[in-house]
Design an enzyme around this catalytic site. Structure first.
Site, short mmCIF file in Angstrom:
data_model
loop_
_atom_site.label_atom_id
_atom_site.label_comp_id
_atom_site.label_asym_id
_atom_site.label_seq_id
_atom_site.Cartn_x
_atom_site.Cartn_y
_atom_site.Cartn_z
N ARG A 149 42.03 -30.81 51.91
CA ARG A 149 42.25 -32.17 51.44
C ARG A 149 42.94 -32.97 52.55
O ARG A 149 43.85 -32.46 53.19
CB ARG A 149 43.19 -32.04 50.26
CG ARG A 149 43.12 -33.09 49.26
CD ARG A 149 44.08 -32.78 48.11
NE ARG A 149 44.12 -33.96 47.29
CZ ARG A 149 43.19 -34.25 46.39
NH1 ARG A 149 42.20 -33.43 46.15
NH2 ARG A 149 43.25 -35.38 45.72
N GLU A 209 35.55 -39.21 40.06
CA GLU A 209 35.85 -39.58 38.68
C GLU A 209 36.17 -41.07 38.70
O GLU A 209 37.01 -41.51 39.50
CB GLU A 209 37.05 -38.79 38.16
CG GLU A 209 37.36 -39.16 36.72
CD GLU A 209 38.53 -38.40 36.11
OE1 GLU A 209 39.12 -37.54 36.78
OE2 GLU A 209 38.84 -38.72 34.94
N LYS A 246 45.06 -40.75 43.05
CA LYS A 246 44.75 -41.97 42.29
C LYS A 246 45.81 -42.25 41.24
O LYS A 246 46.09 -43.39 40.91
CB LYS A 246 43.37 -41.82 41.64
CG LYS A 246 42.24 -42.12 42.62
CD LYS A 246 40.89 -41.98 41.96
CE LYS A 246 40.52 -40.53 41.84
NZ LYS A 246 39.16 -40.33 41.31
P1 ATP Z 1 42.84 -37.89 43.24
O1 ATP Z 1 43.80 -36.76 43.10
O2 ATP Z 1 43.14 -38.83 44.34
O3 ATP Z 1 42.54 -38.57 41.95
P2 ATP Z 1 40.50 -36.41 42.88
O4 ATP Z 1 40.18 -35.16 43.61
O5 ATP Z 1 40.93 -36.30 41.47
O6 ATP Z 1 41.53 -37.20 43.73
P3 ATP Z 1 37.87 -37.29 42.48
O7 ATP Z 1 37.40 -38.63 42.09
O8 ATP Z 1 37.75 -36.19 41.50
O9 ATP Z 1 39.36 -37.45 42.95
O10 ATP Z 1 37.26 -36.85 43.88
C1 ATP Z 1 35.91 -36.95 44.26
C2 ATP Z 1 35.71 -36.06 45.45
O11 ATP Z 1 36.55 -36.47 46.53
C3 ATP Z 1 36.08 -34.63 45.14
O12 ATP Z 1 35.08 -33.78 45.66
C4 ATP Z 1 37.38 -34.42 45.83
O13 ATP Z 1 37.54 -33.09 46.20
C5 ATP Z 1 37.28 -35.38 47.01
N1 ATP Z 1 38.61 -35.81 47.45
C6 ATP Z 1 39.55 -36.44 46.71
N2 ATP Z 1 40.68 -36.62 47.41
C7 ATP Z 1 40.46 -36.10 48.66
C8 ATP Z 1 41.24 -35.98 49.85
N3 ATP Z 1 42.49 -36.43 49.92
N4 ATP Z 1 40.67 -35.40 50.92
C9 ATP Z 1 39.40 -34.95 50.87
N5 ATP Z 1 38.61 -35.03 49.78
C10 ATP Z 1 39.13 -35.60 48.67
MG MG Z 2 40.28 -35.92 39.71
#
Ligand code: ATP
Ligand code: MG
Length: 573
Positions: A274, A50, A284
């Site tokens: 994760r 995102e 984020k």
């Molecule tokens: P955040 O909570 O940091 O905003 P998010 O999951 O909302 O993380 P996205 O931009 O939606 O962030 O993530 C893109 C991809 O990266 C998704 O498939 C997510 O599962 C993966 N991802 C995000 N954070 C991690 C992490 N700490 N470890 C492994 N994969 C991750």
């Molecule tokens: Mg997200």
């Protein structure tokens, strides 16, 4: 500070024990699917960030899996921006994410945006309404929460659940035309308010939001939610294996439900653990707070776990990829030690970084018996790990700087560096002996007077006598002034949000120390930003973009493992 013993070290233990480190359960599923001829043996993944912030080291794990598995099985991997929430998303983030994925060493096959699919998603929503599978609700967000029930209590049916198809179609169309204010209506899937899986209790598919989108502008005032957009986007792209983190486990049933109801390409979702690192926050939302409240200097602050921050700090893409490859892929979340990341960083820098001499906290040394006007060129090795890196000349003269820490007037046990009457080796140069100490009015040591042994050029001792220590130095007349930024962890606690604490309260007040008046060898005068060095005995350093020719600025990427610091720490305990 290190005493030039070898950098031998052992890799951190792998949780996987003896098995092939690349083996993981998702890989096993893919192998089985290929064997079974599923999707004609085709493998396609996607990385779906995102664009609401910069990528962090957790995303690197996902990127390495998504791109790595596709490459391993001759498949494709798309980059897809999951841009369904215009209130948080910006094109600055889109650009940064593309730059970071490329820097990490990956090339996407297709570049897509969930917003490319808004038209198709709308048509499919109409199709679901027509089939009696979706309805317009007038409940507010708060009422919706009340109706949803809990894990132990079933939900209650929405009062608008049994609206006619015609009424639903008309209301949904009016939602799209912008006739209703934000939050006044939603489109919900008609599934089961008593389902033990809360995400199946008539989840919201669309909400009203009169807000400009970074790509579609004001074309839409209704936006699909993640659960409705994600699986369908995967399906449109014909993604075979859609990998995401464990918190989406509960959403899988809904992912499948939409695909089944619509009868579209059956993408499948698999969840993995994760990445969490000690002394680090990763979401984020939290990183954005650090940036907005100016607790760090932007997304690329070298203390941030963002890929742009790590790049600026001096991390290499190889080190990050090797670290990600060392991580297990499992079905339970754990916490990884920061030291594991640092191990792979040191391992890669040790192979590639050029060795140079720099003095961070200078102490002046005058060699009394060295000729006043003589300047010698000493041959120095650029990288003992890489013969092709060659050698360079380092200038030596009568007045030098050494590290303050390399001298003790009253040396404790096990301190083998310079002290009154003691002889040490100057790296690549001569053996010197400290003869006297000059102090200022407050008693601070400001200068040492030493003598050198001309027979020891290059550091050899013709008579075979031993010196216990070799220290680094720079020639005062030829040194360049530099600024050096030393970093420590951004948080003081392994888990900055432990027991629900506000992570901001656990910020490390000493995470940045700026040293000015450091003295570096002449070869670093015009060092180009992003160049990585090993300052001998001190650690790895990377040239900051704020450097200017003649005024280099360095970030300490990471220290060497430091034997003396360990001895001192042990003594304090
Ligand atoms: P955040 O909570 O940091 O905003 P998010 O999951 O909302 O993380 P996205 O931009 O939606 O962030 O993530 C893109 C991809 O990266 C998704 O498939 C997510 O599962 C993966 N991802 C995000 N954070 C991690 C992490 N700490 N470890 C492994 N994969 C991750
Ligand atoms: Mg997200």
């Amino acid at each position: 500070m290190k005493n030039l013993e070898s950098e031998a070290s052992s890799a951190p233990e792998k949780s996987s024990g003896e098995v092939d480190e690349r083996s993981n359960f998702i890989r096993d599923i893919i192998i089985q699917d290929i064997k079974a001829g599923k999707h004609g043996g085709r493998v396609q993944t996607r990385f779906p960030p995102e664009p609401n912030g910069y990528l962090h080291i957790g995303h690197a794990k996902a990127i390495c899996l998504d791109f790595g598995l596709a490459a391993e099985f001759g498949g494709q991997c798309n980059l897809r921006f999951d841009d369904t929430n215009p209130s948080r998303e910006e094109s600055e983030y889109v650009d940064a994410i593309m730059a970071d994925v490329q820097w990490l060493g990956f090339k996407w096959d297709g570049l897509f945006y969930a917003s490319d699919y808004f038209g198709q998603l709308y048509e499919w929503a109409v199709q679901l309404i027509t089939a009696g599978k979706a309805y317009v609700s007038d409940l507010s967000a708060e009422e919706m929460r009340e109706y949803r029930g809990t894990l132990t209590e079933p939900g209650r049916e929405d009062p608008h659940r049994n609206r006619s198809v015609e009424e639903n179609l008309e209301l949904f169309e009016r939602m799209r035309r912008g006739e209703f204010p934000d939050g006044s209506r939603t489109l919900r899937a008609k599934i089961n308010m008593a389902s033990p899986n809360l995400s199946l209790r008539d989840p919201v598919m669309y909400r009203i939001l009169h807000m400009e989108h970074h790509r579609t502008g004001n074309q839409w005032c209704i936006y699909p939610l993640y659960d409705y957009a994600h699986g369908q986007s995967d399906s449109i792209e014909r993604v075979t294996h859609s990998l995401c983190t464990l918190e989406f486990d509960n959403n899988r049933a809904l992912y499948n439900w939409f695909i089944e109801q619509l009868g579209i390409f059956p993408s499948q979702q698999y969840e993995f653990d994760r990445l969490s690192l000690t002394y680090t926050v990763m979401s984020k939302r939290k990183l954005l707070k650090l940036v907005q409240e100016e607790l760090v200097k932007g997304w690329d602050d070298p203390r941030m776990p963002t890929l742009s921050g790590m790049r600026r700090r001096g991390y290499t893409p190889e080190a990050i990829r090797n670290f990600c490859a060392s991580l297990g892929v499992s079905k339970t979340n754990g916490i990884t030690q920061l030291q594991q990341l640092e191990y792979y960083l040191r391992e890669d820098l040790n192979k590639h970084a050029l060795r140079v001499m720099a003095v961070l906290k200078p102490l002046r040394v005058v060699i009394d018996n060295y000729p006043d006007d003589l300047v010698e060129e000493m041959e120095a090795i650029n990288n003992p790990e890489d013969a092709s890196a060659g050698t360079r000349k380092v200038l030596f003269s009568k007045v030098l700087y050494i590290e303050q820490e390399d001298f003790r007037e009253d040396p404790p046990k096990q301190f083998y560096r310079l002290a009154p009457g003691r002889e040490v080796r100057l790296r690549y140069a001569y053996l010197i002996t400290c003869q006297s100490v000059v102090k200022d009015a407050e008693g601070n040591i400001v200068e040492l007077h030493c003598t050198y042994d001309p027979a020891t050029r290059g550091g050899n001792t013709p008579d075979g006598r031993k010196v216990k220590s070799t220290i680094h130095w720079v020639s005062a007349a030829h040194a360049v002034d530099a600024e050096v930024r030393l970093y420590d962890t951004l948080f003081t606690k392994e888990d900055p949000s432990e027991n629900g604490e506000d992570f901001i309260d656990n910020l490390n007040p000493n995470s940045l120390e700026v040293l000015t008046g450091c003295k570096v060898e002449l070869s670093l005068r015009d060092a180009a930003p992003a160049t990585r060095y090993q300052f001998e005995r001190l650690g790895y350093f990377c040239v900051d973009p704020e450097s200017a020719p003649g005024h280099p600025v360095f970030n300490r990427t990471i220290g060497l493992r430091d034997t003396w610091a360990k001895i001192e720490q042990r003594a304090k305990r």
